[in-house]
Design an enzyme around this catalytic site. Structure first.
Site, PDB file in Angstrom:
ATOM      1  N   GLY A   1      42.341  48.648  36.545  1.00 60.91           N
ATOM      2  CA  GLY A   1      41.114  47.781  37.294  1.00 60.91           C
ATOM      3  C   GLY A   1      39.960  47.951  36.228  1.00 60.91           C
ATOM      4  O   GLY A   1      40.187  47.135  35.213  1.00 60.91           O
TER       5      GLY A   1
ATOM      6  N   GLU B   1      35.146  40.653  37.548  1.00 61.75           N
ATOM      7  CA  GLU B   1      34.412  40.687  36.307  1.00 61.75           C
ATOM      8  C   GLU B   1      33.706  41.920  35.953  1.00 61.75           C
ATOM      9  O   GLU B   1      33.021  41.803  35.122  1.00 61.75           O
ATOM     10  CB  GLU B   1      33.538  39.287  36.022  1.00 61.75           C
ATOM     11  CG  GLU B   1      34.659  38.077  36.044  1.00 61.75           C
ATOM     12  CD  GLU B   1      35.363  38.071  35.126  1.00 61.75           C
ATOM     13  OE1 GLU B   1      36.521  38.011  35.405  1.00 61.75           O
ATOM     14  OE2 GLU B   1      34.955  37.861  33.833  1.00 61.75           O
TER      15      GLU B   1
ATOM     16  N   THR C   1      32.812  46.060  37.706  1.00 59.15           N
ATOM     17  CA  THR C   1      32.047  46.447  39.315  1.00 59.15           C
ATOM     18  C   THR C   1      30.477  46.843  38.733  1.00 59.15           C
ATOM     19  O   THR C   1      30.251  46.659  37.545  1.00 59.15           O
ATOM     20  CB  THR C   1      32.676  47.520  39.719  1.00 59.15           C
ATOM     21  OG1 THR C   1      32.595  48.598  38.900  1.00 59.15           O
ATOM     22  CG2 THR C   1      33.936  47.318  40.042  1.00 59.15           C
TER      23      THR C   1
HETATM   24  C1  LIG Z   1      39.011  38.930  45.679  1.00 59.38           C
HETATM   25  C2  LIG Z   1      39.364  39.476  44.117  1.00 59.38           C
HETATM   26  C3  LIG Z   1      39.681  38.542  43.147  1.00 59.38           C
HETATM   27  C4  LIG Z   1      39.885  39.085  41.933  1.00 59.38           C
HETATM   28  N1  LIG Z   1      40.046  38.248  40.876  1.00 59.38           N
HETATM   29  C5  LIG Z   1      40.699  38.591  39.696  1.00 59.38           C
HETATM   30  C6  LIG Z   1      41.063  37.718  38.829  1.00 59.38           C
HETATM   31  O1  LIG Z   1      41.053  36.637  38.805  1.00 59.38           O
HETATM   32  N2  LIG Z   1      41.691  38.495  37.470  1.00 59.38           N
HETATM   33  C7  LIG Z   1      41.612  39.640  37.488  1.00 59.38           C
HETATM   34  O2  LIG Z   1      42.179  40.425  36.347  1.00 59.38           O
HETATM   35  N3  LIG Z   1      41.226  40.596  38.395  1.00 59.38           N
HETATM   36  C8  LIG Z   1      40.645  40.258  39.527  1.00 59.38           C
HETATM   37  N4  LIG Z   1      40.200  41.055  40.416  1.00 59.38           N
HETATM   38  C9  LIG Z   1      40.233  42.546  40.303  1.00 59.38           C
HETATM   39  C10 LIG Z   1      38.835  43.135  39.931  1.00 59.38           C
HETATM   40  O3  LIG Z   1      38.356  42.588  38.626  1.00 59.38           O
HETATM   41  C11 LIG Z   1      39.124  44.549  40.166  1.00 59.38           C
HETATM   42  O4  LIG Z   1      39.049  44.898  41.381  1.00 59.38           O
HETATM   43  C12 LIG Z   1      37.705  45.303  39.580  1.00 59.38           C
HETATM   44  O5  LIG Z   1      37.683  45.136  38.135  1.00 59.38           O
HETATM   45  C13 LIG Z   1      37.789  46.863  40.059  1.00 59.38           C
HETATM   46  O6  LIG Z   1      39.283  47.295  39.397  1.00 59.38           O
HETATM   47  P1  LIG Z   1      39.950  48.249  40.682  1.00 59.38           P
HETATM   48  O7  LIG Z   1      39.931  47.289  41.948  1.00 59.38           O
HETATM   49  O8  LIG Z   1      41.121  48.817  40.206  1.00 59.38           O
HETATM   50  O9  LIG Z   1      38.735  49.363  41.090  1.00 59.38           O
HETATM   51  P2  LIG Z   1      38.882  50.679  40.337  1.00 59.38           P
HETATM   52  O10 LIG Z   1      38.672  50.600  38.744  1.00 59.38           O
HETATM   53  O11 LIG Z   1      39.869  51.762  40.851  1.00 59.38           O
HETATM   54  O12 LIG Z   1      37.329  51.193  40.614  1.00 59.38           O
HETATM   55  C14 LIG Z   1      37.137  52.067  42.081  1.00 59.38           C
HETATM   56  C15 LIG Z   1      35.646  52.362  42.027  1.00 59.38           C
HETATM   57  O13 LIG Z   1      35.515  53.418  40.928  1.00 59.38           O
HETATM   58  C16 LIG Z   1      34.429  52.747  40.162  1.00 59.38           C
HETATM   59  N5  LIG Z   1      34.517  53.359  38.745  1.00 59.38           N
HETATM   60  C17 LIG Z   1      35.601  53.128  38.177  1.00 59.38           C
HETATM   61  N6  LIG Z   1      35.592  53.357  36.851  1.00 59.38           N
HETATM   62  C18 LIG Z   1      34.174  54.080  36.867  1.00 59.38           C
HETATM   63  C19 LIG Z   1      33.606  54.674  35.987  1.00 59.38           C
HETATM   64  N7  LIG Z   1      33.768  55.152  34.607  1.00 59.38           N
HETATM   65  N8  LIG Z   1      32.092  55.158  36.108  1.00 59.38           N
HETATM   66  C20 LIG Z   1      31.728  54.934  37.410  1.00 59.38           C
HETATM   67  N9  LIG Z   1      32.327  54.152  38.433  1.00 59.38           N
HETATM   68  C21 LIG Z   1      33.657  54.027  38.078  1.00 59.38           C
HETATM   69  C22 LIG Z   1      34.232  51.246  40.175  1.00 59.38           C
HETATM   70  O14 LIG Z   1      33.280  50.697  40.252  1.00 59.38           O
HETATM   71  C23 LIG Z   1      34.796  51.315  41.804  1.00 59.38           C
HETATM   72  O15 LIG Z   1      33.692  51.403  42.814  1.00 59.38           O
HETATM   73  C24 LIG Z   1      40.073  40.522  41.731  1.00 59.38           C
HETATM   74  C25 LIG Z   1      39.495  41.398  42.809  1.00 59.38           C
HETATM   75  C26 LIG Z   1      39.316  40.836  43.766  1.00 59.38           C
HETATM   76  C27 LIG Z   1      39.225  41.818  45.133  1.00 59.38           C
END
Ligand SMILES: Cc1cc2nc3c(=O)[nH]c(=O)nc-3n(C[C@H](O)[C@H](O)[C@H](O)COP(=O)(O)OP(=O)(O)OC[C@H]3O[C@@H](n4cnc5c(N)ncnc54)[C@H](O)[C@@H]3O)c2cc1C
Length: 409
Positions: A147, A386, A388
């Site tokens: 992610g 895009e 977090t």
């Molecule tokens: C409705 C929706 C639409 C979406 N549309 C798209 C799309 O069109 N294309 C696509 O590719 N993706 C899409 N996404 C995915 C979205 O981009 C990801 O959910 C997002 O990048 C976060 O990844 P993750 O959910 O795996 O969370 P994780 O990466 O597992 O993160 C979980 C938490 O940990 C925090 N975290 C992670 N790493 C760190 C760090 N190094 N330091 C501090 N904090 C950290 C994050 O900020 C977050 O709060 C979509 C998601 C949703 C919910």
């Protein structure tokens, strides 16, 4: 020289986008919030209208973003252009602010305005832009194990003769079911880490590609969010976006560049939504009897006014950062820092503004008879996709401290 007002040339675009938002998006916003996964047919006409407007050169949208080659303005030997340009990036964020004043979920569902369109427009060859320019393209980066850390992508594209063979699973793909094609990030050599990650254009009917499921969500329910599985999808060699060469110093930066153009757009979505919420909260609070008129304490009225002023100031700060990030892109100045700052600020701002508007309006803010409760749900995604909030702050810290992603993670 700084001009803080909207350029004269772009004012008709803002007016047109606002009218579309008011007349086409707002009236059906609740309908498709309740009817999740139902395709908003009304938007077909809007898509066609936007195609026409774009073809006439009147409006630029996400699908038309085409960054100019970047010069390093922080390099003192670089020659600044003598004329400040207000181009497609600024036009796209101004248009998106207005559309999302109407509805964020529906704005994400307007045909041919996907984030994949922005990627093709930004890094596609003239032939790819010609072939895919008029199609609706989603963007598939996220995977079950990748992610925030997109360098962890496990989808693979291996070369076999004159073809790429793509395999992997992508989750949370916005417009994944409705789009005509998807830009998919995959590695062409898992042993070479992030440098080998490239993006590929995959038309929807490619054998081996299937939408596995649609997700139910907290907000932006008018927008479909899909899981897509790619099982040995065979693609022509020219399906790759950009170069197939693996340059360990630049390759990942190449695909990441798309974010410099798309993050200001998401920040703009947040600004449009926040403005809608503040405006509606003021209307509700102005009604009689209102919490202000009902004030049991003479302090309540001024507290509400002070709160609204604080929210408006926060919105304006995010808006100016967003315009700056887009303006830098239009003027070929590196903008990763500003794009992440704008996205971080706007994501934080919109979640606070919309929740605070619900709170200030009391029961009216929470009720389904008002869009405020929906907007508070819609807002959170703008702080997640895009990149977090936390990831944007990491990018900002890296840029300010001059650290690489390996040094600061
Ligand atoms: C409705 C929706 C639409 C979406 N549309 C798209 C799309 O069109 N294309 C696509 O590719 N993706 C899409 N996404 C995915 C979205 O981009 C990801 O959910 C997002 O990048 C976060 O990844 P993750 O959910 O795996 O969370 P994780 O990466 O597992 O993160 C979980 C938490 O940990 C925090 N975290 C992670 N790493 C760190 C760090 N190094 N330091 C501090 N904090 C950290 C994050 O900020 C977050 O709060 C979509 C998601 C949703 C919910």
């Amino acid at each position: 020289m700084i001009h803080l007002e909207i350029p004269k040339r772009l004012r008709p675009l803002v007016t047109q986008a606002h009218a579309l938002a008011e007349n086409c998006l707002r009236p059906i916003a609740r309908k498709y919030d309740l009817a999740e996964h139902e395709y908003p047919r009304e938007l077909d006409m809007l898509g066609a209208l936007l195609d026409g407007v774009s073809a006439g050169g009147g409006a630029a949208t996400a699908s038309q973003l085409r960054p100019e080659p970047v010069r390093d303005a922080r390099d003192e030997t670089a020659q600044p252009s003598s004329v400040a340009r207000n181009g497609r990036n600024l036009a796209a964020v101004l248009g998106m602010m207005e559309l999302c004043w109407g509805d964020v979920g529906l704005a994400l569902t307007i045909p041919r305005q996907g984030l994949g369109n922005a990627a093709v427009s930004a890094v596609g060859t003239p032939e790819q832009r010609e072939r895919f320019g008029k199609r609706w393209i989603a963007m598939a980066i996220t995977e079950p194990n990748a992610g925030s850390d997109s360098a962890g992508i496990r989808s693979t594209a291996r070369r076999e003769g004159d073809e790429w063979v793509l395999s992997g699973e992508k989750i949370f793909v916005t417009a994944g079911e409705r789009a005509d094609a998807v830009v998919v990030w995959a590695t062409i050599d898992p042993s070479l880490g992030r440098a080998a990650i490239k993006s590929f254009l995959v038309p929807k009917d490619t054998p081996g590609m299937r939408v596995a499921r649609l997700d139910h969500k907290l907000g932006i329910r008018a927008s479909d969010t899909a899981t897509i599985v790619f099982d040995n999808c065979r693609l022509p060699l020219d399906a790759i976006l950009g170069s197939a060469e693996i340059d360990t110093s630049k390759s990942f930066a190449g695909v990441m560049k798309t974010f410099d153009n798309t993050r200001p757009i998401v920040a703009a979505m947040a600004c449009g939504l926040a403005r809608a919420a503040i405006e509606r909260a003021k209307e509700i609070l102005d009604r009689v009897p209102s919490p202000v008129a009902d004030a049991r304490s003479p302090w309540l009225g001024s507290h509400v006014q002070a709160e609204l002023a604080r929210l408006e100031a926060d919105l304006e700060a995010a808006r100016l950062l967003t315009l700056k990030a887009a303006w830098l892109a239009d003027n070929r100045i590196p903008n990763s820092l500003e794009a992440s700052m704008a996205k971080a600020k706007a994501g934080r701002m919109v979640t606070e503004v919309t929740l605070r508007c619900v709170e200030l309006c009391g029961a009216s803010g929470y009720a389904e008879t008002e869009l405020l409760e929906k907007w508070a749900r819609d807002a959170k995604i703008l702080d997640i996709f895009e990149g977090t909030q936390q990831i944007q702050m990491l990018v900002v810290a890296r840029r300010l401290l001059g650290k690489t992603s390996a040094e600061l993670r």
